[in-house]
Design an enzyme around this catalytic site. Structure first.
Site, PDB file in Angstrom:
ATOM      1  N   GLU A 434      51.295  48.967  38.265  1.00  0.00           N
ATOM      2  CA  GLU A 434      50.727  49.264  38.507  1.00  0.00           C
ATOM      3  C   GLU A 434      49.406  49.490  38.816  1.00  0.00           C
ATOM      4  O   GLU A 434      48.971  50.472  37.841  1.00  0.00           O
ATOM      5  CB  GLU A 434      51.839  50.901  38.415  1.00  0.00           C
ATOM      6  N   GLU A 443      41.174  48.686  42.346  1.00  0.00           N
ATOM      7  CA  GLU A 443      40.907  47.923  40.465  1.00  0.00           C
ATOM      8  C   GLU A 443      41.577  47.111  39.835  1.00  0.00           C
ATOM      9  O   GLU A 443      42.115  46.489  39.199  1.00  0.00           O
ATOM     10  CB  GLU A 443      41.614  49.606  39.957  1.00  0.00           C
TER      11      GLU A 443
END
Lengths: 637, 637
Positions: A434, A443
């Site tokens: 995740e 990210e």
């Protein structure tokens, strides 16, 4: 993280006349109005400044500051300027007199520390008015200027109302009659000063709630809505109520704008003024949303947050805790793992096959738990590796292994996933991660997962298996000014305009629908993975508006039909883990209805970092933002 | 004051092929070429970077830095990028390969410290090229990028040439074929970086020297002109020469642009390459202007100077000295005083009437001398008061009274003219002053002369009796970048964009003719003089261009027909006391041909200071510059 609670809704009374301010004030307070409107100057004292003639007049030009009992009382008075002020007349004498009068009245309003002054605008020509206003917005005062314009041009009102469905046709009307254009001229000339707000006066007809005219106003710093008493109708019990379209407008404004003020204006047409107040209060209470997301987001509206840097920084315990509370996300992961296990292991092998599930970036373990639950539900055997680079989170993982997962086959690995070297017979069947940010890849999920390919069997599955970012152009003076005032982490000049922000966006207008930008698939089987991207998106400008930047979203396919999304059209209901992202631009750009907006976006990489650059090339080119990642980048290490 | 001498003109040779750089270099140097052009990479080494395949290739991709004997030699080489580079192709593989190739070649050019690299642009789509260029313009390098575009589109060339008179019709052509538009896109996306220059390639036909196409190029940072050998024709002696239009172009560019480079390119079509060099050298030498003004202004081209503050600051001796040398100004004053004396004193009163001439702001006395000369010539009697607030200049005045004006009736008064109280019977018949700045009223002549009204008889004459400022919109990336780099006196953010500069403007394009702005008359007989001003000017945009600000001028009527002017159309021949003024704007504004440009200008006053504010309200409004005089004002005391 701190937040700002600015969803206050207040009701103000604008009496038709104020003969004794003290009496009027006391009555309004007693009835529960938050503010009253009052003229700044007595109408008898029409002044002449030009050529110094005002020097010869005796006596004060308006009521004294002593007529209310304290400064707290004055803080509940909204000033109104004299109605004959017209700073943009072509008659030089009248113009100069108007300017001098306006300056005097604004100075007096500042002297009294009034919270705001309402200034009406009656056409697109606002050049000198803008100059006088700008000259009064010095740092030593805090007064707000509420620019009053009709919500829509009276001539066009009928059209707006009856043609609500056909929203695209409205904004191409002549700019001179478009009251938004009047406001936009003034806002632009006063340099988008955040103390200049807009106050719309509602007429008998209102534009369609979902039409471009109304949505564009909701992207403006709407500070007040003037409701003349004549727009209220009388119900069977004799009480004032609003028509359905007016009700929708009140609710819509109350839920989209910060710190909104409904101003009841005009003669009382019902038993008492306080009936209007009570009715508006009733309408606004109704607006409370039943969406659980709304409760979570309260206080974060238009509040800028610096995007996380999970690779460079170790997340704090509190951050893990907040995200683990998401009621949707981990259920979806569990569902995805469940289906993947069923697909990989036929029923007849359920006892013999042991699937290796590697959770990379395990954090404090929610995906480990999801994997164990999925395996139990699917009746398949798994061996789980929980790989985590943050040594602080590893402490939690090891604790959970002993206390929560005991008896289950969980191995905790304290390592960056890119450096972990598992035993040759323990390669992953499922790689679960995740690593997505609000903009999908922001990210560095692509780089991390490419760096973890050596952990996977040749036919292994990655969950998620793909993700896509989306971009839409937006108008939001609020967000633009939030960025302009952003003081943190400023290294180079204007760098705060060259970085994205995570922000729950409320007071904004979406100029065109989001379009897909960059997509990544995993596992990436290219010999040398290339995660740089460039894409040009072409948007249609349907409504003349101001470009203040771009909203970004993402959606992801976890496995087959199991998806997560924060795209407005497909948002996973109730999921709160991600707010959208906002990419600002340095200077607002005027967009004309009917033109194309061409946006360029790059995702770029060097040895240390990943970054975005962006600009527009039409209708008019602007400088490329964030060259070389000089202002903002995401560190790879 | 310092100046910058950057009028250098050089000639470069771009040989059709360079097999041995050392040999070619030595030959070019021997023949007197300043630079040679050479490809950065050998054409055999066409590279493939994408997917890392280039890693497998052995050997260098280009010649070594050791092939020239020293770094001084490399400083005379202009790099050329590989011809197959196309960063804006829609083919992703080719685009990525092009980007990687271009980055490698630019890195190598920086490694060699080459002065510049020529990059050709072949259309309006330059988005990715801009990004790669901008990424290489880091502060650690100083390389220039010369963007090569055709001077005008080949298809349009004939039209430009034959319709030279009808200049207004050209620029409304499609932007896609307007080569200026290609350059403008790139310049805008690279944020008007001053290291990105333009290099135009001349074809067989050239645009009219006085047409908008050519004048607009002269407002650009034109750094090089490519002259293919095929545009040279052969004269009767067999030497290469240019046609008259090409000659005009070479001279025009040499006189308007800084540090210009003529690049001879293509196969030698005459006996030897050095014949082209000699011919261009001959043309450029011819350009030397015969205007005495040109000698005075040499080295001050596009050099920003902070406007004087004669009221707040006492001028230096050197400043007086420079301005006293003006060959025109004091003659004109003498002529004005002469005619005024003749008008005021009939012949029969020439012995009995003594005219009081007050020179206010006398400085070191040039106007006193002019008044005495005028009186002698007119055979009229005068008594001269020399009023001066600068005590240092008073020393000079008193010295001159003793040494130069002895026997004449000159009284030196050490006082601010606004405070001087002369005997009641000694009021002025003529009040003579030279308080004008480049923008007329910008050194506060209106306030000073209004403050000296008490010195005048009721029927007295002021010399000057009126003055007018003028404004024209201009495009000049040069001036814009000079302001952007201006480091002095910066108090608030962007304040350097909110002040005017005195500057001799060379590398600029005047978008429309100057228009009159503010006019002042003296003596001002209004009871309370009002020297605030506001005016809206509407200009026609005849050529698609970029607004970088405004040029300001003034003209003045000294007395009746005797005038001074720095307006370009009426400039007093040979007068050098005033350079024009330049008002910048913070962000360049794109102007489309056929649109109106509406400019607002204010002159504003408070107790301490006078200041200007400015903005535009069409084609699109921009913020008002310098509100409250926050960045720039002229002090009254």
């Amino acid at each position: 993280m701190t937040n700002n609670d600015n969803r206050m809704v207040t009701v103000t009374i604008d009496y038709p006349s104020v003969s004794c301010l003290k009496t009027t004030f006391d009555e309004a307070s007693k009835n529960g109005f938050a503010y009253i409107c009052a003229p700044l100057a007595h109408s008898l004292f029409r002044r002449e400044f030009f050529h110094g003639k005002s020097k010869n007049r005796k006596g004060p030009f308006t009521r004294s500051d002593l007529c209310l009992s304290s400064f707290e009382d004055w803080a509940a008075v909204i000033g109104k300027i004299s109605p004959y002020i017209n700073c943009d007349t072509s008659n030089e004498y009248n113009r100069k007199t108007s300017e001098a009068t306006l300056k005097q009245e604004l100075s007096y309003a500042c002297h009294l520390s009034l919270p705001a002054v309402i200034i009406p605008v009656n056409g697109p020509n606002v050049t000198n008015l803008s100059r006088v206003i700008l000259s009064k917005l010095v740092p030593t005062t805090s007064i707000q200027i509420w620019i009053k314009v009709p919500l829509c041009d009276p001539v066009k009102q009928k059209k707006c109302f009856y043609q609500g469905e056909d929203e695209e046709s409205e904004p191409t009307e002549s700019e001179a009659n478009d009251t938004w254009h009047w406001w936009n001229n003034l806002r632009t000339m006063t340099d988008s000063n955040k103390r200049v707000c807009v106050c719309v006066e509602v007429g008998g007809d209102v534009p369609a709630a979902d039409g471009a005219v109304m949505r564009r106003w909701l992207g403006e710093p709407l500070r007040a809505v003037l409701l003349p008493t004549h727009v209220f109708v009388t119900n069977r019990k004799g009480f004032p109520v609003l028509t359905k379209p007016h009700q929708a407008l009140v609710r819509q404004v109350a839920s989209h704008c910060h710190d909104i003020n409904f101003v009841v204006t005009g003669a009382c047409r019902h038993q008492h003024f306080d009936l209007y107040l009570k009715y508006i209060g009733y309408l606004v209470q109704q607006k409370e949303s039943t969406d659980p997301l709304a409760t979570f987001t309260e206080g974060y509206e238009d509040f800028l947050q610096y995007p996380l840097q999970p690779l460079a920084d170790n997340l704090e315990s509190q951050t893990y805790e907040v995200f683990e509370k998401d009621p949707i996300k981990y259920n979806k992961y569990q569902e995805a793992i469940y289906h993947a296990l069923l697909d990989r292991v036929p029923f007849e092998e359920k006892e013999t096959s042991v699937q290796v599930v590697m959770v990379v970036g395990a954090g404090r373990g929610p995906l480990v738990t999801a994997a164990l639950n999925a395996a139990r539900k699917a009746q398949r055997r798994v061996k789980v590796y929980a790989v985590e680079k943050n040594p602080n989170a590893v402490v939690t993982l090891e604790t959970k292994q002993v206390e929560e997962w005991r008896g289950e086959a969980v191995t905790v690995v304290s390592s960056d996933m890119r450096l972990f070297r598992p035993p040759a017979d323990q390669l992953a069947d499922l790689l679960v991660s995740e690593l997505l940010g609000s903009f999908g890849d922001n990210e560095l999920s692509p780089e991390c997962l490419d760096g973890a390919r050596h952990l996977m069997k040749d036919d292994a599955i990655s969950i998620p298996c793909s993700y896509t970012s989306y971009l839409s152009p937006i108008q939001s003076m609020r967000l633009y000014n939030e960025v302009r005032g952003y003081k943190e982490r400023i290294i180079v000049k204007e760098s705060h305009f060259e970085m994205p922000y995570v922000v729950h966006q409320k007071n904004r207008f979406t100029i065109d629908q989001p379009q897909p930008l960059f997509t990544f698939h995993h596992p990436n089987t290219d010999e040398v993975p290339d995660n740089t991207r460039y894409k040009q998106l072409t948007f249609d400008v349907k409504t003349t508006s101001i470009l203040h930047g771009f909203s970004g979203y993402f959606s992801t396919v976890l496995y087959k039909d199991t998806t997560l999304s924060i795209h407005p059209d497909t948002h996973s209901p109730g999921m709160f883990s991600w707010f959208p992202i906002y990419f600002p631009i340095k200077e607002p750009v005027h967009l004309k209805a009917g033109k194309k907006l061409i946006v360029n976006f790059w995702r770029l990489i060097d040895k240390e970092k990943v970054w975005y650059e962006w600009n527009i090339s039409a209708p008019t080119p602007i400088p490329i933002h964030n060259p070389n990642g000089r202002s903002y980048s995401i560190k790879l290490h």
